[in-house]
Scaffold this motif. Sequence first.
Motif, PDB file in Angstrom:
ATOM      1  N   ALA A  64      40.838  54.615  24.622  1.00  0.00           N
ATOM      2  CA  ALA A  64      40.961  53.705  23.485  1.00  0.00           C
ATOM      3  C   ALA A  64      41.469  52.379  24.051  1.00  0.00           C
ATOM      4  O   ALA A  64      42.133  52.360  25.077  1.00  0.00           O
ATOM      5  N   SER A  65      41.159  51.287  23.394  1.00  0.00           N
ATOM      6  CA  SER A  65      41.609  49.981  23.866  1.00  0.00           C
ATOM      7  C   SER A  65      41.490  49.007  22.711  1.00  0.00           C
ATOM      8  O   SER A  65      40.838  49.301  21.715  1.00  0.00           O
ATOM      9  N   ILE A  66      42.119  47.831  22.846  1.00  0.00           N
ATOM     10  CA  ILE A  66      42.041  46.856  21.742  1.00  0.00           C
ATOM     11  C   ILE A  66      40.596  46.460  21.495  1.00  0.00           C
ATOM     12  O   ILE A  66      40.198  46.202  20.365  1.00  0.00           O
ATOM     13  N   ASP A  67      39.810  46.395  22.553  1.00  0.00           N
ATOM     14  CA  ASP A  67      38.420  45.958  22.377  1.00  0.00           C
ATOM     15  C   ASP A  67      37.571  47.004  21.674  1.00  0.00           C
ATOM     16  O   ASP A  67      36.441  46.716  21.289  1.00  0.00           O
ATOM     17  N   THR A  68      38.096  48.240  21.534  1.00  0.00           N
ATOM     18  CA  THR A  68      37.346  49.233  20.768  1.00  0.00           C
ATOM     19  C   THR A  68      37.934  49.434  19.374  1.00  0.00           C
ATOM     20  O   THR A  68      37.194  49.714  18.441  1.00  0.00           O
ATOM     21  N   GLY A  69      39.235  49.300  19.206  1.00  0.00           N
ATOM     22  CA  GLY A  69      39.822  49.513  17.885  1.00  0.00           C
ATOM     23  C   GLY A  69      41.274  49.092  17.851  1.00  0.00           C
ATOM     24  O   GLY A  69      41.880  48.826  18.874  1.00  0.00           O
ATOM     25  N   MET A  70      41.827  49.084  16.656  1.00  0.00           N
ATOM     26  CA  MET A  70      43.201  48.629  16.474  1.00  0.00           C
ATOM     27  C   MET A  70      44.191  49.535  17.218  1.00  0.00           C
ATOM     28  O   MET A  70      44.030  50.763  17.248  1.00  0.00           O
ATOM     29  N   VAL A  71      45.193  48.907  17.790  1.00  0.00           N
ATOM     30  CA  VAL A  71      46.232  49.655  18.501  1.00  0.00           C
ATOM     31  C   VAL A  71      47.566  49.241  17.889  1.00  0.00           C
ATOM     32  O   VAL A  71      48.249  48.362  18.406  1.00  0.00           O
TER      33      VAL A  71
END
Lengths: 483, 454
Positions: A64-71
């Motif tokens: 998971a990462s910011i570029d894939t979804g909210m963190v």
Amino acid sequence: MKEPLLSELSSPGRSGYGLPELDVPRESLDAFIPPSCQRQDLPLPELSEMDVVRHFVRLSHKNASIDTGMVPLGSCTMKYNPKVNEDVSRFLGFSWIHPLQPEKTVQGALRLIYDLDKLLCAITGMEAFSLQPAAGAHGELTGMLMTKAYFDQRGEKRTRVLVPDSSHGTNPATANMCGFQVVEVPSCRRGGVDLDALNAALGADVAALMLTNPNTLGLFDEQILRIARSVHECGALLYYDGANLNANLGLVRPGDLGFDIIHLNLHKTFSTPHGGGGPGAGPVGVKRELAPFLPSPIVCRRNSNGKRDEYFLDFARPQTIGRVKAFWGNFLVLVRAYAYIRMHGSVGLQRIAEGAVLNANYVMRALSPYYDLPYDRVCQHEFVLSAKRQKEKGVRALDIAKRLLDYGFHAPTVYFPLIVEEALMIEPTETESKAALDAFIEAMIAIAREAEENPDLVRNAPHTTPVGRLDEVAAARKPNLHW
Amino acid sequence: MRYLPHSPADIREMLKTLGMTSTEELFRDIPQEARPGEPIPLPEPLSEWEVRSHLAQLADRNLSLDKAASFLGGGCYFHIVPSAVGHILSRSEFYTAYTPYQAEVSQGTLQAIYEFQSLLCLLTQMDVANASVYDGATATAEAAIMACEATGRKQVVVFRDVHPHYREVLRTYLGARSVEVLEAPLAGCSAGLEKAKEMVSKETAAVIMQNPGFFGQIYDGERFAFLAHSCGSLLVTVVTDPVSLGCLRPPGSFGSDIVAGEAQGLGNHPCFGGPHVGYLATTRAFLRRIPGRLVGLTCDKDGRRGFVLTLQAREQHIRREKATSNLCTNQALCALAVTAALSILGKTGLQEMAHQCLHKAHYAFSLFINEGGCTPLSRGPFFHEFALNLPVGAEEAVEQFLNEGLLAGYPLGRDYPEFPRAMLFCVTETTSKEKIAHAARILASLKTREGVHA
């Protein structure tokens, strides 16, 4: 899909890289190094370039990462990382320069460090900075070492450091590393520091109070000016943990609130990427009287009679605490933060804080019917929920965090701060749109419903991630740390 | 504003759910008297186009290593970085990822770190390596602290040819804990080991040496291990260029208890000194004392292999003031670069890189002495760095090299005033024979000029 290890992909004789031909005569190694100092074997994997690229690209798909979804991790400020920052940090004029080059050949780099120092002074209300520390905790260490040096120089024996019971673990760990005794101060019902307890704990043997404001509950301590006065009245220093600066940008400055030493986290507030756990940078800012203790060297500027300004490394700092790192700091991280500040300006920074605080309150309000809210106050950039209600159905904060992964969100911070039972600390940041926030709210509401109607689904989550919950007990009992 | 997604309508709608009409209402807890009366004085905001142009101008004012061949080393090394490394690092899922506390969605980062740990164990021949620390200097300080905790002693002995910055960081960290730092002479000089023998005692927690040393010399590690162990202390070996481990005897094989290293030389550019990537490697005996993150292999409930942060009870988020250190962030992305570079270079690539450094450095050594009029400080074996006394002052040589478009080595007198005319040269696989010859000619011309002046 299990991704093999490099050792499992390796095949003898396969080679990934061809160096240019050696252009000087090749001799036996024995001519240069005695055989007893030579390596006997080098059991490294052997792969082709494509093997390696496929391996790491496939691994990246599991993150998971910011570029894939909210963190939405509280106190981490996982905001969007601007791509232009990545581009400029890769200019050869920044990445292909050696730290020991003659100063006149790196004036651009020295100027950037100097200018960033001054920008951070303006933003925080402090009077001098060191950009040497490599991370927030490193900045904390630097700040506490300076605290120690300050009192040593004054001949004052101060052995205790106060931290709130809501503090981040690095605060007491750092104070301990500097030889201080750590004393916890309880929080009051409003969530801020208990003033009576603080005043009882303060004394001539207290070196500092370490605070973050807003605190880890996401609450701005309205008593901050009284706290600062009390701390200063007993001759102690007030330390600011800058992890939560995102809520203050452009609105209020730690220097104006009475803080004497601060550290910043460039990889939080100033958008430099987290990288899966670094590199970051933790600049330390101080008021004038503490400046002599800053790590050496500092980048300074001299102007020789109308000619161009010259930037240089000033090593002549007799009261410095010394170095905390080799060379000058995490320069490429500084480049990104500098670009970020230059793109926003004063109004932009204020909009960041407003957006961050608006987003957090919007989400908090929407979730408050479904989760316990230990402090029903306007929050700042983050807020804390308690999963106490869900715990009665056997669903804990950890389970909710894991179930969120199935909905495509990275979990928020859990079980921190320690003073809230089954804590879920949520910080959306200002870069999330209303639509993204609404999707997160929907997911959290759905999970609250599942906790009521189908608790096993939540307790056994995650279900759709590359692996399920991992056996951490076995990992610690019989550690397997290399292939 | 590009990174702020709300329209005025969004803001109004969101405020309405809060029963507010202005964002100012969100900040009522901030005391008015502390708020600045006017906007903070910062330069006007730049667009992306303008900021790129501004940064390009700043970058252009630096002389980069594609424009000038360099003989600089001294703890930061210019090696070939395979092109694929940069592409791997640019994967969003790696560089915009958080610390892998939620293991189920961090298997990419975690497996990459496990592979980093594994490769460093192989390179150093130690039992366990951590997930990286800030740099070699802080690794050295953390290693010393580990040794003090493990032995219960409060003194370390460090040789003078451990990197000057590393020794400074050591003093900063250990001074705070009232641990005494004794400095032994250069390990390579005749008095070095002898004097160190007089200094160690049963108060000594660690003997700290660098191999190859700051002056480039390769040492017989066994003699240092013997020295350390004979008084019950730990041997800490500092390694500043991991490429050296491609052909030199690894520290684990001669009795090192802890290796404190800098891995920047693999996969990471010089970057004006940061971010770099340090690491700690140790024996099984000290596994539970190692600070920083550790990734372990395990299984999920369905038996699938997975990776997870482990032995976290050592760390600050659990033990707080009783933690082994205060470390929180490591250098994950830089460690990924090391792993990717080592994977592509592999056994043969790393060996060849190390061999080329060795050959070119020795070629330069001979040429600088025979034609350049320099004299060596020592005739001992070296890897890719060596120290020479120059025909003129070292700072003057730096000027002359620059005039001819080259970056000279490092004037040692800056950190070792006892060697005012010495220069530390580093030659890697990136330095061509032509540039070495050019450097030799410059040194020779300095000799001639010096002859004229004398």
